[in-house]
Design an enzyme around this catalytic site. Sequence first.
Site, PDB file in Angstrom:
ATOM      1  N   ASP A 285      46.378  41.796  39.127  1.00 19.39           N
ATOM      2  CA  ASP A 285      45.518  42.663  38.311  1.00 19.39           C
ATOM      3  C   ASP A 285      44.803  43.686  39.196  1.00 19.39           C
ATOM      4  O   ASP A 285      43.689  43.427  39.638  1.00 19.39           O
ATOM      5  CB  ASP A 285      44.500  41.802  37.564  1.00 19.39           C
ATOM      6  CG  ASP A 285      43.643  42.601  36.590  1.00 19.39           C
ATOM      7  OD1 ASP A 285      43.994  43.754  36.291  1.00 19.39           O
ATOM      8  OD2 ASP A 285      42.613  42.062  36.154  1.00 19.39           O
TER       9      ASP A 285
ATOM     10  N   ASP B  36      49.757  46.802  32.999  1.00 21.32           N
ATOM     11  CA  ASP B  36      48.582  46.114  33.539  1.00 21.32           C
ATOM     12  C   ASP B  36      48.867  44.615  33.554  1.00 21.32           C
ATOM     13  O   ASP B  36      49.012  43.997  32.498  1.00 21.32           O
ATOM     14  CB  ASP B  36      47.365  46.422  32.653  1.00 21.32           C
ATOM     15  CG  ASP B  36      46.049  45.958  33.266  1.00 21.32           C
ATOM     16  OD1 ASP B  36      46.083  45.257  34.281  1.00 21.32           O
ATOM     17  OD2 ASP B  36      44.995  46.311  32.710  1.00 21.32           O
TER      18      ASP B  36
ATOM     19  N   GLU C  36      38.911  51.033  36.168  1.00 19.86           N
ATOM     20  CA  GLU C  36      39.309  50.402  34.901  1.00 19.86           C
ATOM     21  C   GLU C  36      38.473  49.160  34.657  1.00 19.86           C
ATOM     22  O   GLU C  36      38.087  48.864  33.513  1.00 19.86           O
ATOM     23  CB  GLU C  36      40.798  50.052  34.945  1.00 19.86           C
ATOM     24  CG  GLU C  36      41.366  49.522  33.633  1.00 19.86           C
ATOM     25  CD  GLU C  36      41.300  48.006  33.485  1.00 19.86           C
ATOM     26  OE1 GLU C  36      41.690  47.500  32.422  1.00 19.86           O
ATOM     27  OE2 GLU C  36      40.830  47.320  34.432  1.00 19.86           O
ATOM     28  N   GLU C  37      38.205  48.431  35.754  1.00 18.61           N
ATOM     29  CA  GLU C  37      37.479  47.172  35.611  1.00 18.61           C
ATOM     30  C   GLU C  37      36.025  47.380  35.188  1.00 18.61           C
ATOM     31  O   GLU C  37      35.348  46.417  34.801  1.00 18.61           O
ATOM     32  CB  GLU C  37      37.548  46.379  36.919  1.00 18.61           C
ATOM     33  CG  GLU C  37      38.957  45.992  37.362  1.00 18.61           C
ATOM     34  CD  GLU C  37      39.601  44.943  36.466  1.00 18.61           C
ATOM     35  OE1 GLU C  37      38.977  44.556  35.463  1.00 18.61           O
ATOM     36  OE2 GLU C  37      40.741  44.542  36.752  1.00 18.61           O
TER      37      GLU C  37
ATOM     38  N   HIS D 236      46.195  50.901  36.306  1.00 16.73           N
ATOM     39  CA  HIS D 236      44.945  51.001  37.060  1.00 16.73           C
ATOM     40  C   HIS D 236      45.143  50.409  38.448  1.00 16.73           C
ATOM     41  O   HIS D 236      45.807  49.387  38.627  1.00 16.73           O
ATOM     42  CB  HIS D 236      43.775  50.380  36.302  1.00 16.73           C
ATOM     43  CG  HIS D 236      43.665  48.887  36.316  1.00 16.73           C
ATOM     44  ND1 HIS D 236      43.054  48.182  37.338  1.00 16.73           N
ATOM     45  CD2 HIS D 236      44.052  47.963  35.405  1.00 16.73           C
ATOM     46  CE1 HIS D 236      43.065  46.892  37.056  1.00 16.73           C
ATOM     47  NE2 HIS D 236      43.675  46.729  35.896  1.00 16.73           N
TER      48      HIS D 236
ATOM     49  N   HIS E  32      40.872  37.742  37.913  1.00  6.60           N
ATOM     50  CA  HIS E  32      39.565  38.205  38.379  1.00  6.60           C
ATOM     51  C   HIS E  32      38.944  37.262  39.416  1.00  6.60           C
ATOM     52  O   HIS E  32      37.722  37.109  39.472  1.00  6.60           O
ATOM     53  CB  HIS E  32      38.607  38.411  37.202  1.00  6.60           C
ATOM     54  CG  HIS E  32      38.875  39.674  36.445  1.00  6.60           C
ATOM     55  ND1 HIS E  32      38.027  40.151  35.461  1.00  6.60           N
ATOM     56  CD2 HIS E  32      39.883  40.571  36.525  1.00  6.60           C
ATOM     57  CE1 HIS E  32      38.513  41.284  34.971  1.00  6.60           C
ATOM     58  NE2 HIS E  32      39.647  41.547  35.604  1.00  6.60           N
TER      59      HIS E  32
END
Length: 437
Positions: A137, A200, A171-172, A125, A286
């Site tokens: 990420d 990922d 994706e998130e 992603h 994140h």
Amino acid sequence: MNLSVPRRAAALAAVTAMALAGFTGATANAAPAAPAGAAAAPDIPLANVKQHLTDLQAIATANGGNRAHGRPGYKASIDFVKAKLDAAGFTTTVQQFTSSGATGYNLIADWPGGDPNQVLMAGAHLDSVSSGAGINDNGSGSAAVLETALAVSRANLQPTKHLRFGWWGAEELGLVGSKYYVNQLPSTERSKFSGYLNFDMIGSPNPGYFVYDDDPTIEQTFKSYFAGIGVPTEIETEGDGRSDHASFKNVGIPVGGLFTGASRVKSSAQVQKWGGTATAFDRCYHSSCDTTSNINDTALDRNSDAVAHAIWTLSAGTTTPPGKVFENAADVSIPDNGAAVTSTVNVTGITGNAPSTLSVDVNIVHTYRGDLVVDLVAPDGSVYNLHNRSGGSADNIVQTYTVNASSEVANGAWKLRAQDRASADTGYINSFKLTFP
């Protein structure tokens, strides 16, 4: 990563008894063996992968600090990856979908050739969360898949299976892009997939080495690779069903992949096994600190090489000879805001004109690529522009260009010309290479 989905609990007791079409385990501390009759996977240059991450960081910085779905930084990321694949000879398709009231994008890249009834796909992603640039990420997986695809092109790989690569949007927000892609595939197309490989978060700063335990053949391929370089692995559990492989698995496509850990804390036993500290695998998961400083180079290097190993092994690829290569590896200093300089290679022994797919490898070390103009100058003085003061603040130009030079006589002095057209930065041409198929 989102949407926890149960994973199979099947054991691998029968793996060693499987006929893996030449897949072989490797002894510790030795390079993994290639399947019989197949070409060995190349070493994926860490510098190239990190350059992609630098470019993605620059995109985020220029677009509000993120590359999230529906934000300009995500579309710029898609455009960045697509341009590199188009230049390398892939057939690319941008697939649009809508999520949360915004347009999203998937990028699909097909490598010509291979059996269309046997499709091996690798993906990652490309979107970040809105709070940061998303370099681990998932710039890490996206960059490794991109560089592996470019390595396929450089090697002129001719796999038995058809190779496809994908970069997923949103994706998130719940695997939205990959679900859309899979849902658009007719059942007859789904049945052609021999496997989907997902990457990922493969450069976590306090890394572990985790392998998905879904398809036994894919799993063993990765385990054999890491055993061959003396790195122990564990079955991946933190990301169970929370990344894009779940979209493929849920429609019956065999899946596998790699992961280096997110917000979970590394145990004392894992510290003993892999080093690091008993803290989160990725303390910036994140978060706004998920930048280029949030990458473990060793983990990124090992996992990038593992990506290539799996692609070469599972596609049973062979390579054609690279042709004649002419290279000048002497450093040529590029003066700050000064006159153009050249690095020259003298081509001899080539009959007729240059090809329409002349490969031009450029390695320029420079503190600000946005000031550079770079041209290929043919023996008769014809000029082919390769780079024209674009690319933002990202350092260096390490890239392979394909130039249609079929109107040029091949033999003679070819020059890579570089000029810095601004001030306050330095650099040099590190190497210049031409490859004639």
